[in-house]
Design a protein around this motif. Structure first.
Motif, short mmCIF file in Angstrom:
data_model
loop_
_atom_site.label_atom_id
_atom_site.label_comp_id
_atom_site.label_asym_id
_atom_site.label_seq_id
_atom_site.Cartn_x
_atom_site.Cartn_y
_atom_site.Cartn_z
N GLU A 268 -60.87 19.40 -5.51
CA GLU A 268 -61.72 17.75 -4.80
C GLU A 268 -61.08 16.39 -5.33
N GLU A 269 -59.96 16.00 -5.81
CA GLU A 269 -59.19 14.98 -6.39
C GLU A 269 -59.11 14.09 -5.28
N VAL A 270 -59.68 14.95 -4.06
CA VAL A 270 -59.20 13.46 -2.48
C VAL A 270 -60.36 12.55 -2.30
N ASN A 271 -61.56 13.38 -2.47
CA ASN A 271 -63.09 12.21 -2.58
C ASN A 271 -62.81 11.19 -3.15
N PRO A 272 -62.41 11.65 -4.56
CA PRO A 272 -62.48 9.72 -5.40
C PRO A 272 -61.60 8.93 -4.79
N GLN A 273 -60.16 9.54 -4.66
CA GLN A 273 -59.44 8.72 -3.23
C GLN A 273 -59.88 7.58 -2.30
N GLU A 274 -60.56 7.90 -1.99
CA GLU A 274 -61.85 7.48 -0.92
C GLU A 274 -62.93 7.81 -1.00
N GLY A 275 -63.30 7.32 -2.61
CA GLY A 275 -64.65 6.96 -2.47
C GLY A 275 -64.51 5.32 -2.98
N CYS A 276 -63.40 5.39 -3.31
CA CYS A 276 -62.17 4.15 -4.12
C CYS A 276 -62.43 3.09 -2.49
#
Length: 451
Positions: A268-276
């Protein structure tokens, strides 16, 4: 009066996993080693991690998942980790039996402490180094390194000066520096990030390396992190409260829209990279009772992550958690946060229909795996923020851990380990603790060979 200058064969900046692995390895060679640690205790980010030291089991598996990493360094990680874990165990450091991690690889868990609080294991590592003669300077940050006739003259923020032939940078990345995050990620993304790590990891190693002519490596705007409940989370609770089940759920922004394939990354490490990148840096983790009972309590990643009621923990920590018997009622509750109810309802209904028909790949964004409809009451929405654990870009190193200059030539006597060494991972990651052990040992061996 002139400031007294100590002389060491190897100076290591940072007493986290990579720094301590380097210290023990170098001390086993019988050289004079000292460790500079910014905090008042050893451990670094490893002390507040889940404690799984792992890597993919083959270079093909690692390359498939992290194609933007440096193949030569990735091969070193995969080939050396099993032996380096045995080396850790040989020093009396408690490790579990080998187990699978998130369908990606294998590793062993630290047994000292518990998830989010592995101080006992890390103190044991520091004690092991001390028994071998390593000298520790706590609350002493690396401030500057200048070239001298024998190698480097090291200056700390406490006024200590050390002359050494070899310097190993193991300061843990630059996620704690708002200035460096702004420089490499941009102001908007940087301002939206919640630090799911240590504030002391502020790019000391990167800054010193660049001052000595180092080249950067990897995507300096990429990072490893997780979606985090939006609240004031104590450091020891950051790992336990992390909802590792976003890949089974939905992430919806303040406009009521999905913005990422939640399951694109198995960790799930892509999620915060898009979340920000989302408006206001806030979004909602949306799931139903089935998803929570099946995946939310038992995270099904590794036994290092405990089986607990994370919704209850989030509520206890003051995180806004919404619960409703129907989609319409959940939409009304989120409407008080400013989420357009009609957009939210349409998004969930569209998603559910695609899940039922097996057409998740046709959604925008697509859903490539774990497409489960959100429909079994009660329905939940947890307000979240993008959490950054560590940066993946850093300084360029070769297969000996030597820092390279802008022409890709080794800078004599300068090494980087762990998160300070960039290029092993990128937008995707596959086990920083494993890389910390392997790269720390690599630098410890290389630094003593050069001393």
């Amino acid at each position: 009066m002139p400031v007294p200058v100590m002389t060491m064969d190897v100076v290591i900046a940072g007493a986290g996993m990579s720094g301590l692995a380097a210290a023990i390895t170098a001390a086993e060679k019988g050289v004079r080693v000292c460790v500079l640690e910014k905090r008042k205790m050893p451990g670094g980010a490893a002390a507040i991690s889940a404690g799984a030291i792992w890597a993919p089991t083959s270079i093909d598996r690692l390359r498939e998942y992290v194609p933007d990493g440096e193949p030569e360094l990735q091969q070193i990680l995969v080939s050396r980790l099993p032996g380096d874990l045995e080396w850790l165990a040989s020093h009396g450091l408690g490790l579990s039996a080998t187990e699978s991690v998130a369908e990606l690889g294998e590793g062993r868990n630290m047994l000292g402490g518990e998830s989010g609080s592995h101080d006992p294991f890390m103190r044991a590592m520091a004690d092991c180094a001390a028994r071998l003669g390593v000298q520790f300077f706590y609350q002493a940050a690396l401030k500057e390194a200048r070239r001298n006739s024998s190698g480097f003259e090291i200056h700390t923020d406490t006024g200590t000066t050390i002359s050494t032939r070899s310097l190993i940078l193991a300061t843990g990345g630059f996620q704690g520096s708002r200035q460096l995050l702004t420089q490499y990620l941009g102001a908007e993304r940087a301002n939206h990030l919640y630090l799911r790590g240590l504030a002391e990891s502020a790019g000391d190693g990167l800054t010193v390396a660049l001052s000595l002519g180092a080249r950067t490596a990897g995507d300096m705007a990429a990072f490893y992190g997780h979606t985090m409940p939006d609240g004031e989370i104590p450091p020891e609770q950051m790992q336990p409260v992390t909802p590792y089940f976003a890949r089974y759920s939905l992430l919806v922004n303040m406009r009521g829209r999905r913005f990422v394939d939640e399951a694109a990354a198995l960790l799930e490490e892509v999620n915060p990279q898009e979340g920000c990148r989302q408006p206001g840096g806030k979004y909602f983790l949306v799931f139903d009772q089935h998803i929570y009972e099946t995946y939310g309590i038992n995270q099904q990643v590794t036994s290092a992550i405990p089986t607990i009621d994370r919704v209850a923990l989030a509520i206890k920590l003051g995180v806004p958690v919404y619960k409703a018997g129907t989609l319409e009622e959940l939409a009304r509750q989120l409407g008080k946060e400013g989420v357009p109810a009609e957009h939210f309802i349409h998004e969930i209904q569209t998603y559910n229909q695609a899940c039922r028909s097996g057409s998740g790949a046709g959604l925008s964004p697509p859903r490539i795996r774990y497409a489960i409809p959100v429909e079994k009451a009660p329905l939940y929405a947890v307000r979240c923020v993008p959490g950054i654990t560590c940066t993946t870009g850093g300084v360029c190193v070769d297969d000996r851990g030597r820092v390279l200059d802008k022409e890709k030539h080794p800078i004599p006597g300068l090494f980087a380990a762990g998160v300070d060494a960039g290029g092993i991972f990128g937008r995707h990651y596959a086990g920083f603790l494993g890389w910390a052990v392997v790269s720390g040992r690599l630098c410890g061996r290389s630094a003593t060979a050069d001393s």
